[in-house]
Design a protein around this motif. Sequence first.
Motif, PDB file in Angstrom:
ATOM      1  N   CYS A 202       0.858  -1.177   0.000  1.00 51.70           N
ATOM      2  CA  CYS A 202       0.000   0.000   0.000  1.00 51.70           C
ATOM      3  C   CYS A 202       0.894   1.226   0.000  1.00 51.70           C
ATOM      4  CB  CYS A 202      -0.915   0.025   1.216  1.00 51.70           C
ATOM      5  SG  CYS A 202      -1.901   1.532   1.335  1.00 51.70           S
ATOM      6  N   PHE A 203       0.676   2.113  -0.969  1.00 55.84           N
ATOM      7  CA  PHE A 203       1.391   3.365  -1.016  1.00 55.84           C
ATOM      8  C   PHE A 203       0.447   4.470  -0.587  1.00 55.84           C
ATOM      9  CE2 PHE A 203       5.356   2.343  -3.159  1.00 55.84           C
ATOM     10  CZ  PHE A 203       5.071   1.136  -3.755  1.00 55.84           C
ATOM     11  N   PHE A 204       0.889   5.272   0.362  1.00 56.91           N
ATOM     12  CA  PHE A 204       0.099   6.430   0.785  1.00 56.91           C
ATOM     13  C   PHE A 204       0.910   7.659   0.414  1.00 56.91           C
ATOM     14  CE2 PHE A 204      -2.925   8.926   2.767  1.00 56.91           C
ATOM     15  CZ  PHE A 204      -2.451   9.647   3.859  1.00 56.91           C
ATOM     16  N   ILE A 205       0.526   8.289  -0.694  1.00 57.51           N
ATOM     17  CA  ILE A 205       1.260   9.440  -1.209  1.00 57.51           C
ATOM     18  C   ILE A 205       0.464  10.688  -0.889  1.00 57.51           C
ATOM     19  CG2 ILE A 205       2.264  10.520  -3.263  1.00 57.51           C
ATOM     20  CD1 ILE A 205       2.305   7.751  -4.565  1.00 57.51           C
ATOM     21  N   ILE A 206       1.027  11.563  -0.078  1.00 55.80           N
ATOM     22  CA  ILE A 206       0.286  12.747   0.352  1.00 55.80           C
ATOM     23  C   ILE A 206       1.136  13.992   0.178  1.00 55.80           C
ATOM     24  CG2 ILE A 206       0.897  12.249   2.790  1.00 55.80           C
ATOM     25  CD1 ILE A 206      -1.801  13.636   3.535  1.00 55.80           C
ATOM     26  N   GLY A 207       0.549  15.051  -0.360  1.00 58.15           N
ATOM     27  CA  GLY A 207       1.288  16.294  -0.541  1.00 58.15           C
ATOM     28  C   GLY A 207       2.495  16.114  -1.424  1.00 58.15           C
ATOM     29  N   SER A 208       2.370  15.274  -2.445  1.00 57.51           N
ATOM     30  CA  SER A 208       3.488  15.075  -3.348  1.00 57.51           C
ATOM     31  C   SER A 208       2.967  14.816  -4.750  1.00 57.51           C
ATOM     32  CB  SER A 208       4.323  13.872  -2.896  1.00 57.51           C
ATOM     33  OG  SER A 208       5.106  13.365  -3.963  1.00 57.51           O
ATOM     34  N   ASN A 209       3.522  15.545  -5.727  1.00 56.67           N
ATOM     35  CA  ASN A 209       3.228  15.241  -7.122  1.00 56.67           C
ATOM     36  C   ASN A 209       4.411  14.447  -7.643  1.00 56.67           C
ATOM     37  OD1 ASN A 209       2.553  15.167  -9.801  1.00 56.67           O
ATOM     38  ND2 ASN A 209       2.588  17.375 -10.121  1.00 56.67           N
ATOM     39  N   THR A 210       4.511  13.212  -7.164  1.00 55.49           N
ATOM     40  CA  THR A 210       5.686  12.389  -7.419  1.00 55.49           C
ATOM     41  C   THR A 210       6.004  12.274  -8.908  1.00 55.49           C
ATOM     42  OG1 THR A 210       4.774  11.079  -5.601  1.00 55.49           O
ATOM     43  CG2 THR A 210       6.801  10.300  -6.557  1.00 55.49           C
ATOM     44  N   SER A 211       4.958  12.214  -9.744  1.00 55.61           N
ATOM     45  CA  SER A 211       5.217  11.987 -11.166  1.00 55.61           C
ATOM     46  C   SER A 211       5.988  13.140 -11.782  1.00 55.61           C
ATOM     47  CB  SER A 211       3.913  11.772 -11.921  1.00 55.61           C
ATOM     48  OG  SER A 211       3.227  12.990 -12.085  1.00 55.61           O
ATOM     49  N   SER A 228       1.776  -6.574  -9.149  1.00 55.50           N
ATOM     50  CA  SER A 228       0.866  -7.350  -8.321  1.00 55.50           C
ATOM     51  C   SER A 228      -0.459  -6.630  -8.165  1.00 55.50           C
ATOM     52  CB  SER A 228       1.495  -7.572  -6.943  1.00 55.50           C
ATOM     53  OG  SER A 228       0.538  -8.018  -6.028  1.00 55.50           O
ATOM     54  N   PRO A 229      -1.576  -7.313  -8.398  1.00 58.46           N
ATOM     55  CA  PRO A 229      -2.885  -6.663  -8.284  1.00 58.46           C
ATOM     56  C   PRO A 229      -3.228  -6.276  -6.851  1.00 58.46           C
ATOM     57  CG  PRO A 229      -3.150  -9.023  -8.674  1.00 58.46           C
ATOM     58  CD  PRO A 229      -1.703  -8.737  -8.793  1.00 58.46           C
ATOM     59  N   ASP A 230      -2.505  -6.826  -5.878  1.00 61.55           N
ATOM     60  CA  ASP A 230      -2.797  -6.489  -4.481  1.00 61.55           C
ATOM     61  C   ASP A 230      -2.267  -5.122  -4.081  1.00 61.55           C
ATOM     62  OD1 ASP A 230      -2.108  -9.893  -3.539  1.00 61.55           O
ATOM     63  OD2 ASP A 230      -4.001  -8.921  -4.084  1.00 61.55           O
ATOM     64  N   VAL A 231      -1.364  -4.584  -4.888  1.00 58.30           N
ATOM     65  CA  VAL A 231      -0.757  -3.309  -4.515  1.00 58.30           C
ATOM     66  C   VAL A 231      -1.749  -2.180  -4.729  1.00 58.30           C
ATOM     67  CG1 VAL A 231       1.061  -1.657  -5.074  1.00 58.30           C
ATOM     68  CG2 VAL A 231       1.562  -4.104  -5.045  1.00 58.30           C
ATOM     69  N   LYS A 232      -1.991  -1.412  -3.679  1.00 57.50           N
ATOM     70  CA  LYS A 232      -2.949  -0.305  -3.777  1.00 57.50           C
ATOM     71  C   LYS A 232      -2.233   1.019  -3.553  1.00 57.50           C
ATOM     72  CE  LYS A 232      -6.390  -3.104  -4.207  1.00 57.50           C
ATOM     73  NZ  LYS A 232      -6.617  -3.489  -5.605  1.00 57.50           N
ATOM     74  N   ILE A 233      -2.705   2.018  -4.255  1.00 56.31           N
ATOM     75  CA  ILE A 233      -2.093   3.332  -4.132  1.00 56.31           C
ATOM     76  C   ILE A 233      -3.144   4.367  -3.759  1.00 56.31           C
ATOM     77  CG2 ILE A 233      -0.807   5.143  -5.324  1.00 56.31           C
ATOM     78  CD1 ILE A 233       0.420   3.012  -7.076  1.00 56.31           C
ATOM     79  N   ILE A 234      -2.886   5.084  -2.674  1.00 50.71           N
ATOM     80  CA  ILE A 234      -3.744   6.190  -2.264  1.00 50.71           C
ATOM     81  C   ILE A 234      -2.970   7.475  -2.528  1.00 50.71           C
ATOM     82  CG2 ILE A 234      -5.012   7.241  -0.350  1.00 50.71           C
ATOM     83  CD1 ILE A 234      -4.569   4.537   1.163  1.00 50.71           C
ATOM     84  N   VAL A 235      -3.584   8.410  -3.235  1.00 52.40           N
ATOM     85  CA  VAL A 235      -2.948   9.706  -3.443  1.00 52.40           C
ATOM     86  C   VAL A 235      -3.834  10.764  -2.805  1.00 52.40           C
ATOM     87  CG1 VAL A 235      -2.215  11.435  -5.121  1.00 52.40           C
ATOM     88  CG2 VAL A 235      -1.812   9.017  -5.571  1.00 52.40           C
ATOM     89  N   ALA A 236      -3.266  11.510  -1.859  1.00 51.72           N
ATOM     90  CA  ALA A 236      -4.026  12.560  -1.177  1.00 51.72           C
ATOM     91  C   ALA A 236      -3.435  13.903  -1.565  1.00 51.72           C
ATOM     92  CB  ALA A 236      -3.962  12.356   0.339  1.00 51.72           C
TER      93      ALA A 236
END
Lengths: 755, 79, 149
Positions: A202-211, A228-236
Amino acid sequence: MTVSRRKFLKGSAAALALGMVGSPACALAAAGQEESVDRWVKGVCRYCGTGCGVLVGVRGDRAVAVKGDPDNHNAGLLCLKGAMLIPVIYAEDRITEPMIRRGGKGSPLDKASWDEALDFAAGAFRKAMDAGGPDAVAYYGSGQALTEESYLANKIWKAGFRTNNVDGNPRLCMASAVAGYLTTFGKDEPMGTYNDMDAATCFFIIGSNTSEAHPVLFRRIAQRKESSPDVKIIVADPRRTNTSRIADLHLSFVAGTDLALLNGMAHVIIREELDNPRFYSRYVNFVTNDGKPCAFEDYKAFLAEYTPEKVQEITGVPAADVIRAAKLFAESSSALSLWCMGINQRTRGVWANNLIHNLHLLTGQIGRPGASPLSLTGQPNACGGVRDTGSLAHLLPAGRMVANEKHRAEMEEFWGVPKGTIQPKMGHHTVALFEAMAKGDVKAVFIHCTNPAHTLPDLNALTKGLETAFVAQTECFMDAETLKYADVVFPAAFWCETEGVYGCTERRYALTEQAIKPMGNCRPTVRILMDFAEKAGVDPRLFPYKNAADIWEEWRTLSKGSPYDFYGMTRARLKKESGIKWPCPTEDHPGTNLRYVRGEDPLVPVNHPDRLFFYGRPDGKANIFLRPYQPPFEPADKDYPFILTTGRVIDHWHTATMTGKVPELQKAYPSAFVEINPVDAQKLGISNGDRVVLETRRDRMTFPARITDTCMPGLVFCPFFDKNKLVNRLFHHAVDNASKEPEYKICATRVYKQA
Amino acid sequence: MAIAGFLVHAEAGQSERLEAELAEIPGISTFGVHRECYIAAVAEAPGNSMEDLLHRVHGMDGVLTVYVTSMTVEDELVV
Amino acid sequence: MRIDVKRTIRVLAVLLLGVGAFFLYLDRAFPKVRCEGAHLSVPEKYADCVSCHAKSTARATQDWKESKHGAMLVKCVVCHGEPDGKGSISFSANPDPATICARCHDPAMRRMAAKFGGSADCSICHPRHQNPLHSDAYQHKTPSGKTSF
């Protein structure tokens, strides 16, 4: 026979088509032929805190190509900025001769000899100290300076000039992350590395425009998701940027309300019994907002008001999404948080950092591969150069504090200076420094490798200091805004024209070797600093170094036995390898991936009773702080109903003095614009390309509009790279109480179409 | 009756094959491959089906794009 | 049918001259309107390849947008360079894999060559512009998914 009409038409159609083939529009240059290269020199990219390894291709005495270093963490990949570094070296406006403003501020800069320039600057510094004592001078450094340069400057100013007025631009970007790590874990710097990206679920990306701000890391995250389909990404993020293209859940919150969101997630985690009592009862202290110890029950009671519904009211994020985010984070096998300026550049930046750490400590998502709070660093050497060497107004090298008598005594002994040399009082942090310059308390400043006249907040107010104080500056490019205020300009060797170490986000120290000779009359900065200091009256025995390698040797020795121990990174080893991650206490130590973990971190005793040991704190435990939601310094109100935020675009680095020299990058974004949500645009009668006025309590500026749904309604965004549109003029200079980092991410503005 | 001159910008290595394929289409005459990727051609078709013909060419495998360089429509020329 | 040779030659000569003059004119005329002109950006406006190429080479643009390169913002200029020739990368409509792809993908290309023998043309298995985010990168793919004008 007459040629038939049809034949004529067909003939001319054919002729036209054939004619077009010959037109320059369809001309093709020969396929790009990379010039042949004599040798490849290892180094680190000049740009962001990702710290990609590069190989600079040299032919004769010219750098002709750049490619990614396959042995560094980026495995040969580069983003478009790094791939196009060569034209920057040979930019036409490279400063190659020293310059002096002989007639004072406002007069033109004239070429001068090195001796003239150094004498002029040294003289001004002596005069300033005669009038106002050591604190009348200052050094303003940079997270883009080489480690050796920052370490040297810190020593010269604190132990030579004897002032603690040493600060740098990391104050403007990473100070909140530093204070967050310090208050929660006792020592600065992340405990994980980029390897965690390959293990996280699980990636929790917050306050970042990583791309756009860390493109190569974004690719690594996207690749992990693909695997992997289990990997989830949250972008806040209040903006739905390109980063959200790979998100499973995007949380758009009203700018500044993320503290409520983070507490809301913690609330749900406890309510759903996804917290980890086994972990926190062993490794965590609970601490109230004013620093008093408390218990888990107090934390739970504190979180009671942050229900998903209340969080929705404050942030605009649907309650269901708050719950979903909390569950994704807590239920995943390994949760990795990533954040950058959206969290740091805030008046509540330290609190926001603490709240992210809280989530990891509450759930035990820490100290395992893929489970870590990993702060993304903006600049290539804020970590290695400024944070770790203690080149800030309140620090001393390797995690020591100016205010701590024992620490001062240690440094005085190591540096061989009399006891009492180092002042016990903290120096001016950045905003205070420029205010002190305006007041006349600081009369002379040495600015190295940064462009404060473009990047300070509230420019109209804070550049006053540059108008009054004597400014000695190292700078490579003529279009830097700060040059307008410089009294002396020293041409520094640029990037691979000199050798030195950069330390990036993941605690990796890597060496850039010298690939080419410095251009024109440029000199390595370490040389400039030493010559200047000697002329300004500092005892030269303080800096008996022939070159940067000597300085590295001293700093390496100093780190031995400290929590920042990298004694095992000899120069020779750095030359051979593509960066090593500290702690690295011995030459045969491979470097550390998981800090604070028994068996992984060499600073944790092998027989330590617990698996984790937060040795930075006296009791070995980390802190969960009960930080409440508080709004930003200047939220939107009825007079100024929009929130203005600033940030990066992928093509430009900071003030574009480098990327602006690359035609491809300059053409992609020649000038700044304002991003407006279509709903707002319609209400205001604004179309794409219209000239729009942004008016804040400080100033008013006009930008062409770009209508896009990236920003949520009520929010507008401007990039900050454009020297003709100094958007920082619009901002206030309120800072975080603890970190002194300004709030570049939020101010209130009016938006209207230009009449 | 419409007559259109156009250039087909072909993907690398596809131009020879494409030229042959184009020449097979009724109403299209080709005038060689230039600079290894441009096929000069002329299409002749009733005015109301010229657009479809050009669409068809654009959709062919290996075609990057079609540059129409001229278009003439003559009502008197009845095929 | 009687062929008037002289007249035919005269007409053809006029035709040839006319056509020659015409495409000489085209060559020189309206630089801003021709595609080369479109690459000269008006400083105030946001200008990159995509806005025009979404219309002129729609399929390639759409493929790129949906691909890994698109998501990672590996923009057109990184591989193709600047069409006005004033850029830091030489312009090429068909970049050479050995120099251009290798700049970022050199380690992977070497691994490929060691395992399977190299190919001079990467696009045989990795179709140009098409590296969809959800694809299995090692599966042989044929170009597909044409988009319309």
